[in-house]
Design an enzyme around this catalytic site. Structure first.
Site, PDB file in Angstrom:
ATOM      1  N   GLU A 127       0.846  -1.192   0.000  1.00 17.88           N
ATOM      2  CA  GLU A 127       0.000   0.000   0.000  1.00 17.88           C
ATOM      3  C   GLU A 127       0.886   1.249   0.000  1.00 17.88           C
ATOM      4  O   GLU A 127       1.903   1.296   0.698  1.00 17.88           O
ATOM      5  CB  GLU A 127      -0.879  -0.020   1.251  1.00 17.88           C
ATOM      6  CG  GLU A 127      -1.741   1.225   1.462  1.00 17.88           C
ATOM      7  CD  GLU A 127      -2.472   1.203   2.804  1.00 17.88           C
ATOM      8  OE1 GLU A 127      -3.516   1.859   2.901  1.00 17.88           O
ATOM      9  OE2 GLU A 127      -1.978   0.536   3.750  1.00 17.88           O
TER      10      GLU A 127
ATOM     11  N   LYS B 257      -9.845   1.904  -2.014  1.00 13.16           N
ATOM     12  CA  LYS B 257     -10.006   1.361  -0.665  1.00 13.16           C
ATOM     13  C   LYS B 257     -11.385   1.703  -0.106  1.00 13.16           C
ATOM     14  O   LYS B 257     -11.769   2.861  -0.018  1.00 13.16           O
ATOM     15  CB  LYS B 257      -8.910   1.930   0.234  1.00 13.16           C
ATOM     16  CG  LYS B 257      -8.836   1.321   1.620  1.00 13.16           C
ATOM     17  CD  LYS B 257      -7.636   1.928   2.369  1.00 13.16           C
ATOM     18  CE  LYS B 257      -7.437   1.319   3.731  1.00 13.16           C
ATOM     19  NZ  LYS B 257      -6.284   1.945   4.441  1.00 13.16           N
TER      20      LYS B 257
ATOM     21  N   CYS C   3      -5.238  -3.105   3.110  1.00 10.39           N
ATOM     22  CA  CYS C   3      -4.986  -2.927   4.539  1.00 10.39           C
ATOM     23  C   CYS C   3      -6.235  -3.094   5.416  1.00 10.39           C
ATOM     24  O   CYS C   3      -6.716  -4.199   5.616  1.00 10.39           O
ATOM     25  CB  CYS C   3      -4.312  -1.573   4.775  1.00 10.39           C
ATOM     26  SG  CYS C   3      -3.365  -1.486   6.319  1.00 10.39           S
TER      27      CYS C   3
END
Length: 265
Positions: free
Chosen positions: A48, A115, A149
Site C-alpha cells: 500500500e 479502498k 490494509c
C-alpha cells in the site's frame, strides 16, 4: 493445455518505504526487482502507498489524467517483464483523492480498486474518499480480487469477492507491528471462509510518525495453511501457486458459493 499454464509465480515485495519520496522508492523497486527472475505471466505485488508511505498529504497524489512518474514506472515494469504488477498509490480524480490499488498489465491496461474502508485512527477519511466498488480481474488462469490494509477487518468485502468467483485475494498494507497477529489471523480467516488463496504484502521499517512495521507478508491457501510468512526485514519472496490444486477443491468451493445465495442479514 501445457502444464506450465496452470502455474503462476508470485513475487511478494516487502520493503522499507522512504517517507514521501517517490523517486527513491521507485529507484529501490527497480534495483531490488532487477535481481529477481521475473517471467511472462508472473504477478508482482508491492505494498500500500509503496512510493510515499502512509501519507496524508494529498498533494503527493497521482493525477490520473496526467500520467505521473509513478504510474509510468508501473506501466514500464509490467511491460518489461510481461507480468501483472499490483501496487498501492494515492490518486487525484476530479479534485477528489483516493487510496488505490492498481493492477497494471503488460498492455498498459490499469485495473483500479479504491479502498473501501478508510482507517479512522489515522484520520484517513479526512484526506481520502472511500471507494464503494469491488474489483475482480483475470490473470494467468486466476480470478483475482483486490483489497487494501484495513479492508481486511471487514469480511463482507471478501464475501463479495467470493461471489464474483475470486480464487486469489490480494491485500496490500501498511499494517503496524502492534497488531501483526491480527494481520495473520485475519488473513487466514479470509482464506478459510472464502475457500481461496490469499496473498498479502506488508511493509517494514518505521515511518516519520514513529509507527513501526514488521512485514510478515504472507501466502495462505484455502485451508488456511501458511505457505509463506515473511521475516521482519526487506525481502522479495517468490512463490508458485498451481490452479490445478485449487480445482481439486472446486466441489467444496461451489457448495460454498451456493450457500452464499442464502441471505440472512
Amino acid at each position: 493445455i501445457p502444464s506450465g499454464l496452470f502455474k503462476m509465480r508470485i513475487h511478494l515485495y516487502q520493503n522499507d518505504i522512504e517517507w514521501e519520496d517517490p523517486e527513491r522508492n521507485i529507484s529501490a523497486v527497480n534495483e531490488i526487482l532487477g535481481d529477481c527472475i521475473i517471467s511472462s505471466g508472473d504477478l508482482v505485488i508491492l505494498p500500500e502507498m509503496f512510493s510515499t508511505g502512509f501519507s496524508m498529504r494529498p498533494e503527493l497524489s497521482n493525477e490520473i489524467d496526467k500520467k505521473s512518474p509513478t504510474i509510468n514506472f508501473l506501466e514500464r515494469l509490467a511491460s518489461k517483464y510481461s507480468c501483472c504488477v499490483i501496487a498501492g498509490i494515492t490518486t487525484k480524480r476530479n479534485d477528489q483523492f483516493f487510496n488505490e490499488a492498481f493492477a497494471v498489465l503488460p498492455n498498459k491496461k490499469m485495473i483500479s480498486y479504491k479502498k473501501n474502508y478508510l482507517f479512522p485512527l489515522a484520520n484517513e477519511h479526512k484526506t481520502y474518499e472511500a471507494g464503494c466498488d469491488l474489483t475482480v480481474f483475470e490473470w494467468s488462469s486466476w480470478v483475482i480480487g483486490m483489497s487494501i490494509c484495513y479492508d481486511l477487518r471487514f469480511p463482507e468485502l471478501y464475501r463479495g469477492l467470493a461471489k464474483e468467483k475470486a480464487n486469489l485475494m490480494i491485500n496490500i498494507a501498511n499494517w503496524p507491528i502492534d497488531r501483526i497477529e491480527h494481520w495473520i489471523t485475519l488473513l487466514r480467516a479470509r482464506a478459510i471462509e472464502n475457500q481461496c488463496y490469499v496473498a498479502a504484502v506488508n511493509r517494514v521499517g518505521q515511518d516519520i510518525n514513529g509507527v513501526e512495521f514488521n512485514g510478515h507478508s504472507s501466502l495462505i491457501d484455502f485451508n488456511g495453511h501458511l505457505i509463506f510468512r515473511g521475516v521482519e526485514k526487506e525481502q522479495v519472496k517468490t512463490l508458485t501457486i498451481d490452479i490445478q490444486i485449487f480445482v481439486r477443491n472446486l466441489i467444496v468451493f461451489h457448495v460454498f458459493l451456493k450457500c452464499l445465495e442464502l441471505t440472512i442479514y
